[in-house]
Design a protein around this motif. Structure first.
Motif, short mmCIF file in Angstrom:
data_model
loop_
_atom_site.label_atom_id
_atom_site.label_comp_id
_atom_site.label_asym_id
_atom_site.label_seq_id
_atom_site.Cartn_x
_atom_site.Cartn_y
_atom_site.Cartn_z
N LEU A 200 0.78 -1.19 0.15
CA LEU A 200 0.09 0.05 -0.04
C LEU A 200 0.84 1.00 0.07
CD1 LEU A 200 -3.05 1.36 0.07
CD2 LEU A 200 -2.59 1.04 2.88
N MET A 201 2.12 1.15 0.62
CA MET A 201 2.95 2.34 0.55
C MET A 201 3.36 2.96 -0.74
SD MET A 201 6.69 2.61 2.32
CE MET A 201 6.29 2.06 3.85
N LEU A 202 3.31 2.20 -1.79
CA LEU A 202 3.62 2.75 -3.13
C LEU A 202 2.49 3.14 -3.93
CD1 LEU A 202 6.76 0.70 -4.14
CD2 LEU A 202 6.45 2.63 -2.62
N LEU A 221 7.98 8.33 -6.13
CA LEU A 221 7.71 7.51 -4.97
C LEU A 221 7.44 8.27 -3.78
CD1 LEU A 221 10.15 4.63 -5.72
CD2 LEU A 221 7.72 4.95 -6.45
N ARG A 222 7.80 9.67 -3.82
CA ARG A 222 7.62 10.07 -2.42
C ARG A 222 6.24 10.63 -2.09
NH1 ARG A 222 12.51 14.95 -2.06
NH2 ARG A 222 14.15 13.61 -2.72
N LYS A 226 4.32 9.64 1.23
CA LYS A 226 4.29 10.85 2.11
C LYS A 226 2.71 10.69 2.74
CE LYS A 226 3.91 15.77 2.61
NZ LYS A 226 4.39 16.87 1.93
N SER A 227 1.85 10.03 1.84
CA SER A 227 0.36 9.93 1.98
C SER A 227 0.40 8.67 3.15
CB SER A 227 -0.44 9.68 0.77
OG SER A 227 -1.81 9.36 1.29
N GLY A 233 1.85 6.55 9.91
CA GLY A 233 3.03 6.90 10.67
C GLY A 233 4.18 6.21 10.29
N LYS A 234 5.60 6.62 10.64
CA LYS A 234 6.90 5.96 10.13
C LYS A 234 7.11 4.85 10.98
CE LYS A 234 9.03 9.89 8.47
NZ LYS A 234 10.01 11.24 8.79
#
Length: 351
Positions: A200-202, A221-222, A226-227, A233-234
């Protein structure tokens, strides 16, 4: 995964184009700011101005074949892996590589697993050679060229600069006395770990599209990262990454029949990521579980996509102090997300 005692990496090679772009020039041209340049931590990136991505792979493959002193008809399996455009749409670069090296009848296919593709291709080749000895030997290649307008090598991702290169490995089962040239390594074990929920991150924040580059005129990819971080959260990614990096290190060492404090383990080669990424994610785990020197080979190459893994095998041979009987680890990862760690050993004479 523990491999047969006779599984060998005959040789590993990297091929870099002669041209490059320095971080200093990129800052001066406004392609990134100095803060981001410091986070990436490379002096320059190799840039292919003439050859396509699969042609870079072919150059590395030719060099590997020459280094091994092998005839192309010895190669029965060709696996090619990449992360970006290969020069044509709806086309098969693995078959191009096989034909160009003079092995047109070799079983050829692509492995696509992000920047971890080479490690997974190495694992697939090992299992396929074990299942079908008639294949002879395997060639694994990578090739990527990160050119605009679709890619911005300095700015498409956080903490990474992308360099162009081809890499290659020749894998076989050793036959005593059959080869004049010694093997670079025995491939002892390879462990993998996956967190598929991180895919999901990408794509976070974007709908599925009908064509490439619909959401942005270049690979960015940023934006989805970022979303994703804004929602989750990181800490979630850091926890998963740390846990799975630890797992593949521990599992690969134990699969190899070793203990983590075995003095014969000399090095671990890290992926060619930015210094900020390595310091935040990899270094804390290494300090905890493995007391060996961590090697960073990407200062003048940047991230090679899935080429990091094979390029690190070549640089371990050429730039690290390894004696017969010594072990080393090579670790890598790829979105979104699988990590892998291999244990290799420099063969002893007559073994």
């Amino acid at each position: 995964m523990k491999f047969r005692d006779d599984l060998r990496i005959k040789t590993a090679t990297s091929w870099f184009p002669p041209d490059h772009e320095t971080a200093e020039d990129a800052v001066a041209a406004g392609k990134l700011d100095q803060i981001d340049a410091d986070k990436i931590g490379v002096t320059r990136l190799p840039v292919a101005t003439r050859l396509s991505a699969p042609e870079l792979a072919v150059e590395a493959a030719h060099e590997a074949m020459a280094r091994a002193g092998w005839s192309p008809d010895r190669v029965g399996l060709v696996l090619h892996t990449w992360i970006y455009h290969q020069g044509h749409d709806m086309w098969s670069p693995p078959h191009f590589v096989a034909n160009e090296i003079g092995s047109p009848e070799a079983l050829s296919y692509g492995v696509y697993q992000g920047c971890n593709g080479a490690a997974l291709a190495l694992q697939l080749a090992a299992t396929q050679l074990a299942a079908d000895p008639g294949l002879g030997a395997a060639l694994i290649t990578t090739g990527d060229r990160f050119e605009p307008p679709g890619f911005r090598r300095w700015a498409c991702d956080y903490g990474l600069g992308y360099g162009d290169a081809g890499t290659a490995v020749l894998l076989h089962h050793a036959d005593a006395g059959a080869d004049a040239e010694p093997d670079d390594y025995a491939l002892v074990s390879l462990a993998t770990a996956t967190a598929a929920e991180l895919e999901l991150m990408l794509r976070h924040g974007d709908d599925f599209s009908a064509a490439p580059l619909t959401h942005n005129p270049y690979i960015d990819l940023r934006r989805p990262k970022k979303s994703y971080m804004a929602e989750f959260g990181k800490e979630q990614f850091s926890e998963i990454a740390g846990r799975l990096i630890r797992r593949v290190i521990v599992d690969s060492v134990h699969d190899a029949g070793l203990e983590l404090d075995d003095p014969r383990i000399k090095y671990i080669a890290l992926p060619r990521l930015g210094v900020s990424v390595l310091d935040a994610i990899y270094t804390p785990i290494l300090d905890e579980v493995l007391k060996v020197e961590a090697l960073r080979f990407g200062g003048a190459t940047g991230h090679l996509g899935c080429g990091d893994f094979l390029a690190n095998l070549a640089d371990l041979r050429d730039h690290a102090s390894l004696d017969p009987g010594d072990f080393a680890l090579v670790i890598g990862g790829g979105a979104a997300w699988t990590w892998a760690c291999a244990v290799v050993q420099v063969p002893e004479a007559g073994v």
